[in-house]
Motif scaffolding. Structure first.
Motif, PDB file in Angstrom:
ATOM      1  N   VAL A  96      61.427  48.570  26.521  1.00 42.26           N
ATOM      2  CA  VAL A  96      61.941  47.189  26.455  1.00 42.26           C
ATOM      3  C   VAL A  96      62.368  46.678  27.844  1.00 42.26           C
ATOM      4  CG1 VAL A  96      63.735  45.701  25.484  1.00 42.26           C
ATOM      5  CG2 VAL A  96      62.494  47.290  24.005  1.00 42.26           C
ATOM      6  N   PRO A  97      63.217  47.415  28.583  1.00 47.53           N
ATOM      7  CA  PRO A  97      63.587  46.915  29.917  1.00 47.53           C
ATOM      8  C   PRO A  97      62.380  46.814  30.862  1.00 47.53           C
ATOM      9  CG  PRO A  97      65.121  48.607  29.226  1.00 47.53           C
ATOM     10  CD  PRO A  97      63.986  48.623  28.245  1.00 47.53           C
ATOM     11  N   LEU A  98      61.423  47.754  30.722  1.00 50.33           N
ATOM     12  CA  LEU A  98      60.238  47.673  31.583  1.00 50.33           C
ATOM     13  C   LEU A  98      59.468  46.377  31.300  1.00 50.33           C
ATOM     14  CD1 LEU A  98      58.372  49.078  33.672  1.00 50.33           C
ATOM     15  CD2 LEU A  98      57.078  49.974  31.717  1.00 50.33           C
ATOM     16  N   GLY A  99      59.300  46.083  29.989  1.00 45.58           N
ATOM     17  CA  GLY A  99      58.615  44.844  29.596  1.00 45.58           C
ATOM     18  C   GLY A  99      59.365  43.629  30.141  1.00 45.58           C
ATOM     19  N   LEU A 100      60.703  43.646  30.024  1.00 47.17           N
ATOM     20  CA  LEU A 100      61.502  42.522  30.517  1.00 47.17           C
ATOM     21  C   LEU A 100      61.362  42.375  32.027  1.00 47.17           C
ATOM     22  CD1 LEU A 100      64.759  42.880  28.379  1.00 47.17           C
ATOM     23  CD2 LEU A 100      63.071  41.027  28.287  1.00 47.17           C
ATOM     24  N   ALA A 101      61.368  43.511  32.738  1.00 48.06           N
ATOM     25  CA  ALA A 101      61.259  43.462  34.199  1.00 48.06           C
ATOM     26  C   ALA A 101      59.908  42.879  34.599  1.00 48.06           C
ATOM     27  CB  ALA A 101      61.440  44.860  34.796  1.00 48.06           C
ATOM     28  N   ILE A 102      58.848  43.275  33.891  1.00 54.03           N
ATOM     29  CA  ILE A 102      57.514  42.741  34.208  1.00 54.03           C
ATOM     30  C   ILE A 102      57.480  41.235  33.921  1.00 54.03           C
ATOM     31  CG2 ILE A 102      55.073  42.770  33.499  1.00 54.03           C
ATOM     32  CD1 ILE A 102      55.414  45.825  33.082  1.00 54.03           C
ATOM     33  N   TYR A 103      58.062  40.849  32.798  1.00 53.80           N
ATOM     34  CA  TYR A 103      58.097  39.438  32.426  1.00 53.80           C
ATOM     35  C   TYR A 103      58.880  38.621  33.463  1.00 53.80           C
ATOM     36  CZ  TYR A 103      59.253  35.226  29.805  1.00 53.80           C
ATOM     37  OH  TYR A 103      59.431  33.926  29.427  1.00 53.80           O
ATOM     38  N   ILE A 104      60.049  39.118  33.873  1.00 54.36           N
ATOM     39  CA  ILE A 104      60.862  38.397  34.866  1.00 54.36           C
ATOM     40  C   ILE A 104      60.106  38.303  36.194  1.00 54.36           C
ATOM     41  CG2 ILE A 104      62.973  38.520  36.280  1.00 54.36           C
ATOM     42  CD1 ILE A 104      64.388  39.693  33.794  1.00 54.36           C
ATOM     43  N   PHE A 105      59.436  39.389  36.565  1.00 53.41           N
ATOM     44  CA  PHE A 105      58.646  39.343  37.797  1.00 53.41           C
ATOM     45  C   PHE A 105      57.558  38.278  37.678  1.00 53.41           C
ATOM     46  CE2 PHE A 105      54.820  40.370  40.170  1.00 53.41           C
ATOM     47  CZ  PHE A 105      55.328  40.417  41.449  1.00 53.41           C
ATOM     48  N   TYR A 106      56.909  38.246  36.515  1.00 53.96           N
ATOM     49  CA  TYR A 106      55.811  37.298  36.336  1.00 53.96           C
ATOM     50  C   TYR A 106      56.299  35.854  36.444  1.00 53.96           C
ATOM     51  CZ  TYR A 106      52.335  34.358  34.213  1.00 53.96           C
ATOM     52  OH  TYR A 106      51.458  33.342  34.005  1.00 53.96           O
ATOM     53  N   ILE A 107      57.338  35.481  35.701  1.00 52.98           N
ATOM     54  CA  ILE A 107      57.782  34.079  35.747  1.00 52.98           C
ATOM     55  C   ILE A 107      58.372  33.749  37.120  1.00 52.98           C
ATOM     56  CG2 ILE A 107      58.131  33.745  33.257  1.00 52.98           C
ATOM     57  CD1 ILE A 107      61.113  34.261  33.679  1.00 52.98           C
ATOM     58  N   GLY A 108      59.037  34.716  37.739  1.00 52.18           N
ATOM     59  CA  GLY A 108      59.600  34.486  39.074  1.00 52.18           C
ATOM     60  C   GLY A 108      58.502  34.285  40.101  1.00 52.18           C
ATOM     61  N   PHE A 109      57.472  35.122  40.028  1.00 52.29           N
ATOM     62  CA  PHE A 109      56.388  35.035  41.006  1.00 52.29           C
ATOM     63  C   PHE A 109      55.582  33.747  40.811  1.00 52.29           C
ATOM     64  CE2 PHE A 109      52.184  36.113  42.771  1.00 52.29           C
ATOM     65  CZ  PHE A 109      52.595  36.436  44.056  1.00 52.29           C
ATOM     66  N   ALA A 110      55.338  33.384  39.536  1.00 50.59           N
ATOM     67  CA  ALA A 110      54.604  32.137  39.269  1.00 50.59           C
ATOM     68  C   ALA A 110      55.398  30.949  39.820  1.00 50.59           C
ATOM     69  CB  ALA A 110      54.365  31.982  37.768  1.00 50.59           C
ATOM     70  N   GLY A 111      56.710  30.951  39.599  1.00 47.05           N
ATOM     71  CA  GLY A 111      57.560  29.874  40.123  1.00 47.05           C
ATOM     72  C   GLY A 111      57.564  29.863  41.641  1.00 47.05           C
ATOM     73  N   PHE A 112      57.581  31.055  42.245  1.00 45.86           N
ATOM     74  CA  PHE A 112      57.570  31.155  43.710  1.00 45.86           C
ATOM     75  C   PHE A 112      56.271  30.585  44.272  1.00 45.86           C
ATOM     76  CE2 PHE A 112      56.497  33.469  47.614  1.00 45.86           C
ATOM     77  CZ  PHE A 112      57.586  33.123  48.395  1.00 45.86           C
ATOM     78  N   MET A 113      55.146  30.858  43.604  1.00 44.12           N
ATOM     79  CA  MET A 113      53.868  30.332  44.075  1.00 44.12           C
ATOM     80  C   MET A 113      53.849  28.806  44.008  1.00 44.12           C
ATOM     81  SD  MET A 113      52.407  32.829  45.292  1.00 44.12           S
ATOM     82  CE  MET A 113      50.774  32.206  45.718  1.00 44.12           C
ATOM     83  N   ASP A 114      54.438  28.226  42.948  1.00 47.03           N
ATOM     84  CA  ASP A 114      54.541  26.762  42.871  1.00 47.03           C
ATOM     85  C   ASP A 114      55.370  26.231  44.036  1.00 47.03           C
ATOM     86  OD1 ASP A 114      53.118  26.718  40.561  1.00 47.03           O
ATOM     87  OD2 ASP A 114      54.871  26.567  39.234  1.00 47.03           O
ATOM     88  N   PHE A 115      56.434  26.948  44.340  1.00 44.56           N
ATOM     89  CA  PHE A 115      57.368  26.537  45.385  1.00 44.56           C
ATOM     90  C   PHE A 115      56.720  26.618  46.766  1.00 44.56           C
ATOM     91  CE2 PHE A 115      60.704  28.317  48.312  1.00 44.56           C
ATOM     92  CZ  PHE A 115      61.448  27.166  48.470  1.00 44.56           C
ATOM     93  N   ARG A 116      55.793  27.565  46.964  1.00 42.16           N
ATOM     94  CA  ARG A 116      55.205  27.779  48.292  1.00 42.16           C
ATOM     95  C   ARG A 116      53.833  27.151  48.476  1.00 42.16           C
ATOM     96  NH1 ARG A 116      57.968  27.475  51.755  1.00 42.16           N
ATOM     97  NH2 ARG A 116      56.444  28.332  53.163  1.00 42.16           N
ATOM     98  N   THR A 117      53.181  26.679  47.401  1.00 42.60           N
ATOM     99  CA  THR A 117      51.820  26.154  47.551  1.00 42.60           C
ATOM    100  C   THR A 117      51.868  24.640  47.708  1.00 42.60           C
ATOM    101  OG1 THR A 117      51.147  27.942  46.079  1.00 42.60           O
ATOM    102  CG2 THR A 117      49.495  26.265  46.577  1.00 42.60           C
ATOM    103  N   VAL A 118      51.605  24.181  48.936  1.00 45.64           N
ATOM    104  CA  VAL A 118      51.699  22.745  49.218  1.00 45.64           C
ATOM    105  C   VAL A 118      50.448  22.048  48.702  1.00 45.64           C
ATOM    106  CG1 VAL A 118      52.087  21.040  51.027  1.00 45.64           C
ATOM    107  CG2 VAL A 118      52.886  23.397  51.343  1.00 45.64           C
ATOM    108  N   PRO A 119      50.581  21.013  47.870  1.00 45.51           N
ATOM    109  CA  PRO A 119      49.390  20.292  47.402  1.00 45.51           C
ATOM    110  C   PRO A 119      48.642  19.677  48.593  1.00 45.51           C
ATOM    111  CG  PRO A 119      51.327  19.643  46.157  1.00 45.51           C
ATOM    112  CD  PRO A 119      51.808  20.473  47.297  1.00 45.51           C
ATOM    113  N   ALA A 120      47.316  19.587  48.471  1.00 44.99           N
ATOM    114  CA  ALA A 120      46.479  19.188  49.595  1.00 44.99           C
ATOM    115  C   ALA A 120      46.720  17.750  50.051  1.00 44.99           C
ATOM    116  CB  ALA A 120      45.011  19.369  49.214  1.00 44.99           C
ATOM    117  N   ASN A 121      47.088  16.862  49.141  1.00 43.68           N
ATOM    118  CA  ASN A 121      47.216  15.447  49.511  1.00 43.68           C
ATOM    119  C   ASN A 121      48.636  15.069  49.931  1.00 43.68           C
ATOM    120  OD1 ASN A 121      48.360  15.852  47.023  1.00 43.68           O
ATOM    121  ND2 ASN A 121      47.773  13.848  46.225  1.00 43.68           N
TER     122      ASN A 121
END
Ligand code: CUA
Length: 338
Positions: A96-121
């Motif tokens: 259970v904690p392993l699954g939660l850690a993977i899930y938290i990493f996933y949503i955190g990383f996806a959010g981080f990518m949104d935060f760091r990826t500048v739209p082209a226009n």
């Protein structure tokens, strides 16, 4: 007693939710959401918050129950038996904690990518941090020390510092990024609501770090370009003294040079025009057009006795026109010119 403590713990955990139930506007934990990434960032925050809250309650309950069940018994009474291994429980508390850690990493990383990826226009604004002032340069070369942007358009900030580390933070946009000397960093946001928002410096940068604040002004649809066109004309529409005063206020002079005669990090501008200044080198210099121009472009060339040579150069940062009106302003502070 146990139940009452439990009720209080639960009430304390639920309070932020009860206080923030309507979903728009600032919440108990978070300021207003005014950019496209704020909802995603808040979601990650609340998911981690609720996972932590659930585990906190579970652990407290288990702790209290075990404390009661295994408390010291009267002498002679045998202790209850203790199981030392249970494969099922062990598997659950690993998976259970392993699954939660993977899930938290996933949503955190996806959010981080949104935060760091500048739209082209994205619309690009250059940001410069300086002790203790921000300046913003628009594509047409116009400079302000409040950031103006259009609503509903991605904005790319290309940031650097002329002296030490600063950090650019707009709570309502959920963006915070370091601003470094000798290097460009980028941040971006897409404001979803017009209005004014605070900008803070969140890297300790010296005496007036806490004063290093400004605003972002998000213009209504269609209002940004007319504002920029009108404002960019300042050097032609203002008198030289007014224009010089604007340079003084906007370009960071005010942080070190007072106009009331009080001594700051640099000499006061009051009555400075035409004065004979004693330099560190022993030389004496009359404050005139050439001395001022040199001090702006090459601040280290002549340093007034009693001060440190800490002024950054304005070479390439102030145009000749801007130096000209700054000189007019300095003259006016000594009652000369007009
Ligand atoms: Cu700049 Cu703190």
């Amino acid at each position: 007693m146990v139940q009452r403590v439990f009720a209080w713990v639960l009430a304390a955990l639920l309070l932020p939710v009860v206080a923030t139930a309507d979903g728009s506007g600032p919440t108990f934990w978070m300021p207003d959401q005014a950019s496209t990434i704020s909802t995603g960032i808040d979601r990650v925050f609340y998911i981690i918050y609720w996972i932590s809250a659930a585990f906190f309650v579970g652990i407290v309950v288990a702790m209290v129950m075990f404390a009661l069940a295994y408390r010291r018994k009267r002498a002679g009474q045998p202790a209850k038996s203790q199981t030392d291994h249970n494969m099922a429980i062990e598997a659950i508390w690993t998976i259970v904690p392993l699954g939660l850690a993977i899930y938290i990493f996933y949503i955190g990383f996806a959010g981080f990518m949104d935060f760091r990826t500048v739209p082209a226009n994205a619309y690009e604004v250059n940001v410069e941090g300086q002790q203790w002032n921000w300046s913003f340069t628009y594509p047409n070369g116009y400079v302000t020390n409040e950031l103006h942007v259009p609503v509903d358009r991605p904005i790319r900030l290309t940031m650097t510092s002329v002296d030490v580390l600063h950090s650019f933070f707009v709570p309502e946009f959920r963006i915070k990024y370091d601003v470094l000397p000798g290097k460009y960093t980028t941040a971006w946001f897409h404001a979803t609501k017009s209005g004014e928002y605070n900008v803070f410096c969140t890297e300790y940068c010296g005496t007036s770090h806490s004063q290093m604040r400004t605003k972002v002004v998000v213009h209504d649809p269609g209002m940004f370009q007319p504002w920029l066109d009108a404002a960019s004309n300042w050097i032609d529409t203002m008198s030289p003294v007014e224009a010089g005063q604007r340079v003084y206020q906007v370009r960071g002079c005010t942080q070190c040079h007072s106009i009331d005669g009080s001594s700051g990090i640099g000499p006061s501008f009051k009555g400075i025009w035409g004065r004979t200044e004693q330099m560190k080198s022993g030389e004496q210099v009359v404050v005139d057009e050439n001395y001022v121009r040199e001090s702006v472009l090459e601040p280290q060339a002549k340093i007034v006795a009693g001060y440190d040579g800490v002024m950054p150069t304005y070479q390439g940062r102030l145009k000749e026109d801007e130096i000209r009106v700054l000189i007019a302003y300095l003259k006016s502070l000594s009652g000369e010119g007009s």
